[in-house]
Every structure is written in C-alpha cells, then in structure tokens.
Design an enzyme around this catalytic site. Structure first.
Site, PDB file in Angstrom:
ATOM      1  N   ARG A  31      23.305  60.728 -57.818  1.00 14.87           N
ATOM      2  CA  ARG A  31      24.362  61.306 -58.659  1.00 14.87           C
ATOM      3  C   ARG A  31      24.432  60.590 -59.989  1.00 14.87           C
ATOM      4  O   ARG A  31      24.235  59.377 -60.060  1.00 14.87           O
ATOM      5  CB  ARG A  31      25.736  61.163 -57.994  1.00 14.87           C
ATOM      6  CG  ARG A  31      25.855  61.929 -56.708  1.00 14.87           C
ATOM      7  CD  ARG A  31      27.261  61.826 -56.140  1.00 14.87           C
ATOM      8  NE  ARG A  31      27.269  62.347 -54.782  1.00 14.87           N
ATOM      9  CZ  ARG A  31      27.213  61.597 -53.693  1.00 14.87           C
ATOM     10  NH1 ARG A  31      27.150  60.297 -53.807  1.00 14.87           N
ATOM     11  NH2 ARG A  31      27.215  62.148 -52.505  1.00 14.87           N
TER      12      ARG A  31
ATOM     13  N   SER B 204      22.586  51.594 -53.243  1.00  5.96           N
ATOM     14  CA  SER B 204      23.100  51.366 -51.878  1.00  5.96           C
ATOM     15  C   SER B 204      22.061  50.819 -50.907  1.00  5.96           C
ATOM     16  O   SER B 204      21.837  51.382 -49.835  1.00  5.96           O
ATOM     17  CB  SER B 204      23.668  52.667 -51.339  1.00  5.96           C
ATOM     18  OG  SER B 204      24.418  53.287 -52.329  1.00  5.96           O
TER      19      SER B 204
ATOM     20  N   ASP C 181      27.236  50.837 -53.074  1.00  3.89           N
ATOM     21  CA  ASP C 181      28.186  51.962 -52.977  1.00  3.89           C
ATOM     22  C   ASP C 181      29.491  51.536 -52.307  1.00  3.89           C
ATOM     23  O   ASP C 181      30.568  52.022 -52.625  1.00  3.89           O
ATOM     24  CB  ASP C 181      27.575  53.170 -52.265  1.00  3.89           C
ATOM     25  CG  ASP C 181      26.963  52.841 -50.916  1.00  3.89           C
ATOM     26  OD1 ASP C 181      26.930  51.661 -50.548  1.00  3.89           O
ATOM     27  OD2 ASP C 181      26.520  53.783 -50.233  1.00  3.89           O
TER      28      ASP C 181
HETATM   29  P1  ADP Z   1      24.818  59.376 -49.215  1.00  2.00           P
HETATM   30  O1  ADP Z   1      25.197  58.558 -48.030  1.00  2.00           O
HETATM   31  O2  ADP Z   1      23.392  59.747 -49.219  1.00  2.00           O
HETATM   32  O3  ADP Z   1      25.308  58.810 -50.469  1.00  2.00           O
HETATM   33  P2  ADP Z   1      26.877  61.235 -48.510  1.00  2.00           P
HETATM   34  O4  ADP Z   1      27.908  60.199 -48.563  1.00  2.00           O
HETATM   35  O5  ADP Z   1      27.185  62.548 -49.117  1.00  2.00           O
HETATM   36  O6  ADP Z   1      25.499  60.798 -49.082  1.00  2.00           O
HETATM   37  O7  ADP Z   1      26.547  61.479 -46.965  1.00  2.00           O
HETATM   38  C1  ADP Z   1      25.590  62.396 -46.621  1.00  2.00           C
HETATM   39  C2  ADP Z   1      25.423  62.263 -45.132  1.00  2.00           C
HETATM   40  O8  ADP Z   1      26.618  62.646 -44.481  1.00  2.00           O
HETATM   41  C3  ADP Z   1      24.351  63.176 -44.605  1.00  2.00           C
HETATM   42  O9  ADP Z   1      23.118  62.489 -44.556  1.00  2.00           O
HETATM   43  C4  ADP Z   1      24.844  63.501 -43.211  1.00  2.00           C
HETATM   44  O10 ADP Z   1      24.331  62.577 -42.313  1.00  2.00           O
HETATM   45  C5  ADP Z   1      26.332  63.324 -43.280  1.00  2.00           C
HETATM   46  N1  ADP Z   1      26.971  64.644 -43.314  1.00  2.00           N
HETATM   47  C6  ADP Z   1      27.068  65.479 -44.346  1.00  2.00           C
HETATM   48  N2  ADP Z   1      27.709  66.612 -43.987  1.00  2.00           N
HETATM   49  C7  ADP Z   1      28.020  66.485 -42.692  1.00  2.00           C
HETATM   50  C8  ADP Z   1      28.666  67.305 -41.717  1.00  2.00           C
HETATM   51  N3  ADP Z   1      29.124  68.494 -41.999  1.00  2.00           N
HETATM   52  N4  ADP Z   1      28.800  66.814 -40.484  1.00  2.00           N
HETATM   53  C9  ADP Z   1      28.332  65.608 -40.170  1.00  2.00           C
HETATM   54  N5  ADP Z   1      27.703  64.808 -41.015  1.00  2.00           N
HETATM   55  C10 ADP Z   1      27.553  65.216 -42.267  1.00  2.00           C
HETATM   56 MG    MG Z   2      26.833  57.552 -50.988  1.00  2.00          MG
END
Ligand code: ADP
Ligand code: MG
Length: 649
Positions: free
Chosen positions: A238, A307, A360
């Site tokens: 992002r 992160s 993060d």
């Molecule tokens: P990142 O950790 O990559 O920064 P996010 O905080 O957006 O990204 O988390 C994304 C993760 O959250 C995905 O890899 C998935 O494992 C989990 N996730 C996203 N949507 C859902 C959902 N509807 N139900 C369960 N887990 C989810």
């Molecule tokens: Mg994240």
C-alpha cells in the site's frame, strides 16, 4: 442339504484373488462343482478355467448361507458369510436373503421347503425338516440379481458410513490435540511473559527477538503537514498520503492505493522488489491532487512500514534478519532495507526522505496512540501475526544506548517466533512447518495467522481424504497442493449457516472440483475449520494477555492503582517488573489491532475476545481491543511526522 445338522464347512480350497478379500474360503457346493472337473486344484487359475460366473457364485453363497442361517442363526453364520465376500457386502447379502426368503415364504410354497423357515431374532430359523438346496433356474437368476442390487446399495451405504466414522475419528483426534482449556492457556500466558523477559535481557536470550525499535515518541495529535507511507505487508503493498492539521484539524485528508505484490517478486532479487515499490510510490506521488500540500521548504517524508523482522540501527535504518510469510528474496537478508528503497526512489529521479522505518505492528500502535492515550499494545492478525508494546526503557537490559527522555521504548516482539512446549502442536503443524520456507521458525505464526490457517484445515482434509476417502478416489489432485485452501475460503465455510451447508459445497467444488458431498461430510469440514480457528484465536488471546501480564496491566491492578506485576507470584524464574508502565486513565488498556484476519473472520474475533475474558475475568473490563483499520499505514505516516527533519509548528 440337511439343515438340522450343519456340516462343518470343509475348507479345502483357499483362493487368494487379485481383487478379493485376502483369503476366501469357498463353500462346499463350489467344491462339488470343481471336484467333478479337476480334482483338487486350488490355484486361482482353477476358477478362471471353469469360468464360474458371478450369478453362480451369488447363488452358491446364498445356498450355503441359507443353510447355515437355518441351522445356526445369523450370529453363527456371519463368519461364514464374511469368509465368502468383502465385509461391506455381507450385510447386503444378508438383508437380501432375508427379504427374498420372506417373499418366497409369503408366496405359499412356490418352493415348499422355505415354508419351513421363519425369520427369528437371530435370523432365519428352521421350523422343521430339511431345506433343499435345489433352486429352479428362474429363482436363481432372480435371486442373484436381487442379491447383487441389494449388496450394491447396502455396501454403498456402509461405505459412506464407514468413511464418516473414520473421518470422525480423525476429527476427534485432531480436536483433542488442538484443545486449549483455560489451564493450558494460562501456561501459554506465563510462558509468553517469561520469554518476553528473557528476550529483553540479552540478544538471543529467547526465540522472541524483542527488538528495540528506536521509537521513543509516539504521535499525540500535534503533527501537521503532508506525509507519506509505504506499507509492505504480506499479500498487498500500500501507498498512502495524509494531510495532518494538528490537534484541531487532525487527519484532514488521506488517500491510499493498494497493489498486489507479483508472486515472482516475492522470490526474486532485492533490486527487483524495491524497484517495484519505488515505481508504485513515485506514480502515486505523481497523481497527487490539489488538496495535498507540502509546506514551503518541506521535503516529502515517508514512513516505511516493513512487516518483516528487522534489526534496527536507527529510527530510519535497519537490516533485514529474515523473510517470513512466503517471501524469499535472499540477497536482501542482511541489507539495510531503507537504503535499498531510497536507492530505488533515486533511480527514478525523485527526492524523498524515509523518516521512519517501522514494523506494521509499530505503525498500528502509533496509529492507535494518535487518537487514544490508553493504547499500549499493537497487534497484527493478518497474513502474518506480530505484536509490539510500550516498554520501560530501563527494563530493556540489552539496550546499550542512552535512555530516552520519555523513559519508554516501543519493543517489536516478533511474537510469530514465540515457542513454548505448552502450545498444542499436532501432526498438521509438523508437516506444515517442514514444508514451509522457514522450517523451525515462526511456529506461533504458523498456528495463528491468515497465511496458514487455511492450510492447516487442508492438511486435515487431506488425511481424511486419504484414510477415509471422504472425497472419493483418487484424492482430488488440487487438495494435495500446499496453500490451495486460502483462509478467506475457510472462513466462508466456517460461517455457512445454511441447513444443507451449501456454501461449503460451493467452496469445495470451486476450489477442488469436489462434487456430491453429503451434508455429514460437509459438517465434518466445518468442524475442522472451527477447530483450527478456535485454537488460533485462543492462542492469540493468550499472547495478548501475556503482554498485559508482563507490563502489569492484566487487570489485577485495576482502577489505576499501581501494583507489582502479578507474575511475581507465579514466576518460576524469579523475575518481575518492578514498576509497571504508568496508567493514563483509570487503568484502562487499549490494544490497537489491525489485519484482515481479525477484521473479516468474525468467528476468529469472537473466539479471541471470549478467551481474553476467560483469562482476565473481571480484569477484562479494563482491557479493550480496538480495530484500527489500516492503522499500520497511517501510523507509519504519523511516525514520519513525529520523526520528520522539518518540523512544522
Ligand atoms: P497483510 O497482512 O498482507 O498486510 P491484511 O492485513 O489485509 O494484509 O490481511 C490479509 C489476510 O487476512 C489474508 O492473507 C487472509 O489470510 C486474511 N483474510 C482476509 N480476508 C479474510 C476473510 N474474509 N476471512 C478470513 N481471513 C481473511
Ligand atoms: Mg498489513
């Protein structure tokens, strides 16, 4: 055949056929057929030679079985039946025989001998006399066909039932291994607090790295100007800009863009990865609207959320210790990631300054603290998982630098690498770990975070598919593929509340091409999701309570009364925090939480909150877990503001 005197079945011929039960004893009537032709040949070829067709076999079985039934009842005859044919077909044949005979009996003597049989509690019982084994041809074909049909139907039913039984056994075993009762959670809480302490005392003192972040000032609302954030998480990348207006204006405007990281870059070179990030950042800056304004003389300053575990050497520099969450850009390990991104930006001809390198988790903590002074802990539950918290600088024994003016230091725990023998580890965790990119590392993360939960479920389903054939044979190819079941799909199945679990059926069909699952099997799939989710959520809760315990905020010092860490009483290693971190208002502690797993997986969130209440009891009233959506991004921009070169007053 005289049924009053059942002859001991002469087992003269043993036949080991390719597709039969390992050993079948043939009834005497078969041997009669064979004896007349060949003598005592007992080879498989013997039967092939005389081409006994299945109809004859069926009739022979039935004749023999009826005789035995009549003479000895079902209990005694069962071994005989089972010696003829596969176990699953036995009941089919038995049912068929009983039905047929009852029908024949009803027909009043089309075969007179049958009128002397009656269905008793133990099967068919003779009324009197003999039953002739000679059946007319018409009856033979009818009997054989009915026998085959009944056998197929019943054997199918039995097969499904036995599949379900085996699958249930696997499920129960798994549930038992994943069980996290309160006593076990308490052990995890204590272990977390002990490990935190050990990690603060010396480098390598614990699997918890407990990294000092050089962040001793958290944003408090006074920040002004335009700042940027670059957030490299797990799945997505992002870029964000925010215009801050001080205490009165707060966040005037913010914008962000999200780009999926191309999978090949996750395994490529450092230059490729940081070039990609710089390109996206530069193009985001180039598309800036009029609402975002830099002050005269202000440089573009960036908070870089990275992160992954980094050993920081200053607030805006740090070397990568290792990759997690599926990344493996080998030449970046040991490199200063700030310098790498700075080079990427300069290659594109732009001038920007990376003011703060933050995890993060730290970004989330900062984002939460900007709005609320009670925020002391930041937790991420997304693709990966991590936590950080505000520690007394004096408690960081391994810190060689000056004690900051604030007396506090944010510690990045890297709790994904937490390990304790109290964690409920199963064969699923073993295999997942062995096949992961970082075996032996980040065991806690592999039990909790979004990247792995779906795969834990898949591994249990693979076992059920292999041992209980719940998805038919052969095992669907895609099911054997690691990470083919994503956590959002697991969550969809888990939340399916339709009576026939049609969402489960839809996901199994879409992801694996599995069709025609019974509702019973779907229920088992949901139970596996529930087990994996519940374990992860409860362990995450225990982790949070472990931090609260370490800083003396686990509710035992309610109403702002400063009290020694309750760990004092239970600590086997004889350590305790002398003075817990100060309370700001009424003993309330806020945990700033970010991450897609916590945000979107409702059952996970609920299980976690329930476990926190279970662990803290009354004290849980002083602890609030607040979703700080995308807090890590804006938190990094806020940290760039509070550590900016050019301070706008
Ligand atoms: P990142 O950790 O990559 O920064 P996010 O905080 O957006 O990204 O988390 C994304 C993760 O959250 C995905 O890899 C998935 O494992 C989990 N996730 C996203 N949507 C859902 C959902 N509807 N139900 C369960 N887990 C989810
Ligand atoms: Mg994240």
């Amino acid at each position: 055949m005289d049924i009053g005197r059942f002859p001991k079945l002469p087992v003269r011929i043993r036949w080991q056929a390719d597709h039969q039960a390992p050993c079948s004893a043939f009834p005497s009537c078969w041997q009669d057929i064979g004896r007349g032709q060949t003598g005592s040949d007992d080879s498989p070829r013997f039967y092939k030679k005389w081409k006994l067709d299945w109809m004859d076999r069926g009739c022979c079985w039935m004749d023999e079985y009826i005789s035995c039934l009549g003479a000895r009842g079902f209990e005694m005859s069962r071994p005989l039946l089972m010696s003829f044919i596969a176990k699953s077909v036995c009941v089919g044949v038995h049912v068929c025989v009983c039905v047929l005979l009852c029908l024949e009996v009803k027909r009043a003597g089309s075969i007179p001998t049958f009128t002397r049989l009656r269905a008793g509690r133990k099967g068919l019982e003779p009324i009197d006399g003999n039953v002739s084994g000679a059946w007319p041809w018409r009856m033979r074909s009818r009997r054989a066909a009915a026998c085959a049909a009944a056998a197929v139907i019943v054997s199918r039913r039995l097969k499904v039932r036995s599949q379900k039984c085996t699958a249930r056994k696997i499920l129960l075993e798994f549930q038992e291994a994943c069980y996290t009762p309160l006593a076990r959670l308490r052990q995890v809480v204590d272990a977390m607090a002990v490990e935190m302490h050990a990690g603060l005392v010396s480098e390598g003192g614990s699997k918890l790295k407990m990294l000092p972040t050089y962040i001793d000032r958290l944003p408090d609302g006074h920040e002004r100007g335009l700042y940027y954030a670059v957030d490299l998480g797990g799945t997505n990348f992002r870029v964000l800009r925010v215009q801050l207006g001080g205490l009165e204006g707060r966040v005037i405007k913010q914008e962000y863009e999200e780009v999926a990281i191309p999978p090949e870059l996750m395994l490529g070179t450092s230059e490729q990865l940081f070039d990609f990030i710089a390109k996206e950042l530069v193009s985001f800056v180039a598309r800036e609207g009029q609402d975002f304004r830099l002050h005269a003389g202000q440089n573009r300053e960036i908070g870089f959320t990275f992160s992954f575990p980094v050993k920081q050497t200053a607030v805006n520099s740090g070397t990568l210790l290792q990759w997690t969450k599926g990344f493996k850009v080998n030449d970046a390990v040991g490199e200063d990631v700030v310098a790498a991104l700075q080079r990427g930006i300069e290659r594109r001809g732009y001038k920007m300054r990376i003011a703060a390198l933050v995890n993060d988790t730290v970004g989330t903590l900062a984002g939460g603290r900007y709005w609320n002074n009670d925020v002391m802990i930041g937790v991420i539950l997304g693709t990966g998982t991590n936590a950080c918290y505000v520690e007394r600088a004096e408690a960081v024994s391994k810190w060689a630098g000056d004690i900051p003016k604030s007396g506090e230091m944010v510690i990045n725990m890297e709790w994904g690498n937490f390990w304790s023998s109290h964690l409920p580890r199963t064969y699923v965790d073993e295999s997942l770990d062995n096949e992961s990119l970082n075996p032996g590392e980040y065991g806690f993360e592999k039990m909790i975070s979004g990247m792995y939960l779906g795969d834990c479920v898949r591994r249990v389903l693979v076992r059920m598919a292999q041992e209980a054939c719940i998805f038919g044979t052969p095992v669907p190819h895609k099911l054997l593929e690691a990470f083919s079941l994503m956590t959002p799909d697991m969550s969809k199945m888990h939340h399916d509340d339709s009576s026939d679990l049609k969402v489960v059926a839809e996901v199994l069909k879409r992801v694996y091409g599995i069709q025609n699952t019974t509702v019973g099997i779907r229920k088992i799939v949901v139970a596996v999701c529930d087990t994996v989710c519940q374990r992860g959520a409860r362990l995450a809760a225990a982790g949070i309570v472990g931090i609260l315990k370490k800083i003396g905020r686990d509710g035992s010092a309610a109403n702002g009364v400063i009290k020694r860490n309750t760990f004092e009483q239970s600590d086997m290693n004889g350590f305790h925090d002398e003075v817990p971190v100060h309370y700001t208002s009424g003993g309330r502690t806020v945990v700033a939480m970010d991450g897609g797993l916590y945000e979107h997986y409702t059952k996970f969130r609920n299980y976690m909150q329930e476990a926190v209440v279970e662990l803290l009891g009354e004290g849980s009233k002083n602890v609030v877990i607040e979703l700080s959506k995308d807090g890590s991004g804006i938190g990094a921009a806020l940290l760039a503001a509070s550590h900016a070169e050019y301070v706008i007053s």
